[in-house]
Design a protein around this motif. Structure first.
Motif, PDB file in Angstrom:
ATOM      1  N   SER A   2       0.831  -1.193   0.000  1.00 40.17           N
ATOM      2  CA  SER A   2       0.000   0.000   0.000  1.00 40.17           C
ATOM      3  C   SER A   2       0.876   1.257   0.000  1.00 40.17           C
ATOM      4  N   LEU A   3       0.260   2.371  -0.352  1.00 43.84           N
ATOM      5  CA  LEU A   3       0.979   3.636  -0.416  1.00 43.84           C
ATOM      6  C   LEU A   3       1.484   4.060   0.962  1.00 43.84           C
ATOM      7  N   ASP A   4       0.654   3.885   2.003  1.00 39.87           N
ATOM      8  CA  ASP A   4       1.098   4.293   3.332  1.00 39.87           C
ATOM      9  C   ASP A   4       2.271   3.444   3.827  1.00 39.87           C
ATOM     10  N   MET A   5       2.306   2.163   3.469  1.00 39.20           N
ATOM     11  CA  MET A   5       3.443   1.324   3.844  1.00 39.20           C
ATOM     12  C   MET A   5       4.697   1.744   3.074  1.00 39.20           C
ATOM     13  N   PHE A   6       4.530   2.091   1.798  1.00 38.79           N
ATOM     14  CA  PHE A   6       5.661   2.567   1.002  1.00 38.79           C
ATOM     15  C   PHE A   6       6.229   3.860   1.586  1.00 38.79           C
ATOM     16  N   LEU A   7       5.335   4.780   1.958  1.00 36.78           N
ATOM     17  CA  LEU A   7       5.780   6.039   2.558  1.00 36.78           C
ATOM     18  C   LEU A   7       6.470   5.798   3.900  1.00 36.78           C
ATOM     19  N   HIS A   9       8.199   3.129   4.733  1.00 40.58           N
ATOM     20  CA  HIS A   9       9.540   2.631   4.424  1.00 40.58           C
ATOM     21  C   HIS A   9      10.455   3.758   3.935  1.00 40.58           C
ATOM     22  N   CYS A  10       9.904   4.662   3.142  1.00 41.16           N
ATOM     23  CA  CYS A  10      10.700   5.809   2.670  1.00 41.16           C
ATOM     24  C   CYS A  10      11.147   6.675   3.850  1.00 41.16           C
ATOM     25  N   PHE A  11      10.255   6.904   4.797  1.00 38.38           N
ATOM     26  CA  PHE A  11      10.607   7.716   5.960  1.00 38.38           C
ATOM     27  C   PHE A  11      11.640   7.007   6.830  1.00 38.38           C
ATOM     28  N   ASN A  12      11.493   5.691   6.993  1.00 34.08           N
ATOM     29  CA  ASN A  12      12.496   4.919   7.740  1.00 34.08           C
ATOM     30  C   ASN A  12      13.855   5.013   7.059  1.00 34.08           C
ATOM     31  N   ALA A  13      13.864   4.930   5.739  1.00 33.63           N
ATOM     32  CA  ALA A  13      15.111   5.036   4.981  1.00 33.63           C
ATOM     33  C   ALA A  13      15.709   6.430   5.114  1.00 33.63           C
ATOM     34  N   LEU A  14      14.872   7.451   5.146  1.00 36.25           N
ATOM     35  CA  LEU A  14      15.350   8.817   5.332  1.00 36.25           C
ATOM     36  C   LEU A  14      16.006   8.989   6.707  1.00 36.25           C
ATOM     37  N   THR A  15      15.421   8.383   7.718  1.00 39.42           N
ATOM     38  CA  THR A  15      15.991   8.441   9.069  1.00 39.42           C
ATOM     39  C   THR A  15      17.357   7.772   9.108  1.00 39.42           C
ATOM     40  N   LEU A  16      17.432   6.563   8.598  1.00 38.48           N
ATOM     41  CA  LEU A  16      18.700   5.838   8.595  1.00 38.48           C
ATOM     42  C   LEU A  16      19.724   6.530   7.699  1.00 38.48           C
ATOM     43  N   GLY A  17      19.277   7.035   6.566  1.00 39.54           N
ATOM     44  CA  GLY A  17      20.166   7.749   5.653  1.00 39.54           C
ATOM     45  C   GLY A  17      20.740   9.011   6.257  1.00 39.54           C
ATOM     46  N   SER A  18      19.979   9.693   7.113  1.00 39.96           N
ATOM     47  CA  SER A  18      20.501  10.904   7.744  1.00 39.96           C
ATOM     48  C   SER A  18      21.623  10.557   8.720  1.00 39.96           C
ATOM     49  N   LEU A  19      21.503   9.431   9.405  1.00 43.71           N
ATOM     50  CA  LEU A  19      22.599   8.988  10.279  1.00 43.71           C
ATOM     51  C   LEU A  19      23.820   8.592   9.455  1.00 43.71           C
ATOM     52  N   TYR A  20      23.593   7.867   8.370  1.00 46.04           N
ATOM     53  CA  TYR A  20      24.698   7.485   7.488  1.00 46.04           C
ATOM     54  C   TYR A  20      25.389   8.720   6.908  1.00 46.04           C
ATOM     55  N   ALA A  21      24.611   9.743   6.597  1.00 45.43           N
ATOM     56  CA  ALA A  21      25.193  10.967   6.036  1.00 45.43           C
ATOM     57  C   ALA A  21      26.118  11.647   7.042  1.00 45.43           C
ATOM     58  N   LEU A  22      25.705  11.693   8.302  1.00 43.36           N
ATOM     59  CA  LEU A  22      26.567  12.289   9.323  1.00 43.36           C
ATOM     60  C   LEU A  22      27.879  11.521   9.468  1.00 43.36           C
ATOM     61  N   ILE A  23      27.781  10.204   9.472  1.00 42.73           N
ATOM     62  CA  ILE A  23      28.987   9.387   9.582  1.00 42.73           C
ATOM     63  C   ILE A  23      29.867   9.572   8.351  1.00 42.73           C
ATOM     64  N   MET A 138       0.714   7.425   7.654  1.00 44.30           N
ATOM     65  CA  MET A 138       1.805   6.702   8.319  1.00 44.30           C
ATOM     66  C   MET A 138       2.030   7.286   9.704  1.00 44.30           C
ATOM     67  N   ALA A 139       2.476   6.422  10.608  1.00 43.52           N
ATOM     68  CA  ALA A 139       2.788   6.845  11.965  1.00 43.52           C
ATOM     69  C   ALA A 139       4.291   7.029  12.068  1.00 43.52           C
ATOM     70  N   VAL A 140       4.708   8.246  12.388  1.00 42.09           N
ATOM     71  CA  VAL A 140       6.131   8.564  12.478  1.00 42.09           C
ATOM     72  C   VAL A 140       6.486   8.777  13.942  1.00 42.09           C
TER      73      VAL A 140
END
Length: 168
Positions: A2-7, A9-23, A138-140
């Motif tokens: 579903s679209l909300d599940m896709f969003l 996952h995108c938000f989860n990836a954005l969170t993890l990606g922001s940590l990776y970017a800092l490192i 989505m629940a953030v």
């Protein structure tokens, strides 16, 4: 899916990606200045996390004070590593510097395992934000919003420091 599940996952990836970017920024800055891959970079982050955790619980410091002390302690540790492990080898071959960086990393990993053991420590619920924001179905969790906001602020602050100060 579903679209909300896709969003979600995108938000989860954005969170993890922001940590990776800092490192990645940290690795890039060290390599750009010293021409050395600092293998102990992640280990300094680990030691800082232990400083916060045990400063809060062993010494009873408020979370903010423990975080400031962790930043100061991790910064001091980085300076000590540079002075002890990297600076004496600046004029030596590249292989010596790489071996020194690997040695520093292995030293900190094993030192933490000797001091605290090889078990997982979890921050208690009262230290984590417990609010949730609902966006587009989505629940953030609040902690993810704080991670992204802190990452963006740190990146903007570093960019301003580099572009607008003499030191940068």
């Amino acid at each position: 899916m579903s679209l909300d599940m896709f969003l979600q996952h995108c938000f989860n990836a954005l969170t993890l990606g922001s940590l990776y970017a800092l490192i990645a920024i940290g690795y890039t800055m060290v390599y750009g200045i010293l021409r050395l891959i600092n293998f102990a970079h992640g280990d300094i982050l680990m030691v800082g996390a232990y400083f916060v955790f045990f400063g809060t619980f062993a010494f009873g410091w408020p979370w903010g004070i423990a975080a400031i002390m962790a930043i100061a302690g991790a910064s001091l540790l980085g300076v000590i590593i540079e002075r002890v492990a990297y600076r004496p080898l600046r004029d030596a071959g590249r292989l010596s510097a790489v071996v020194s960086a690997l040695g520093a990393s292995i030293f900190f990993q094993n030192a933490i395992m000797l001091i605290y053991g090889a078990r997982v420590y979890v921050y208690p619920d009262f230290l984590r934000p417990d609010f949730t924001v609902h966006l587009f179905g989505m629940a953030v969790p609040g902690v993810r919003l704080l991670v992204i906001a802190a990452s963006v602020l740190l990146m903007l602050g570093l960019s301003a420091f580099i572009q607008r100060t003499r030191t940068g």
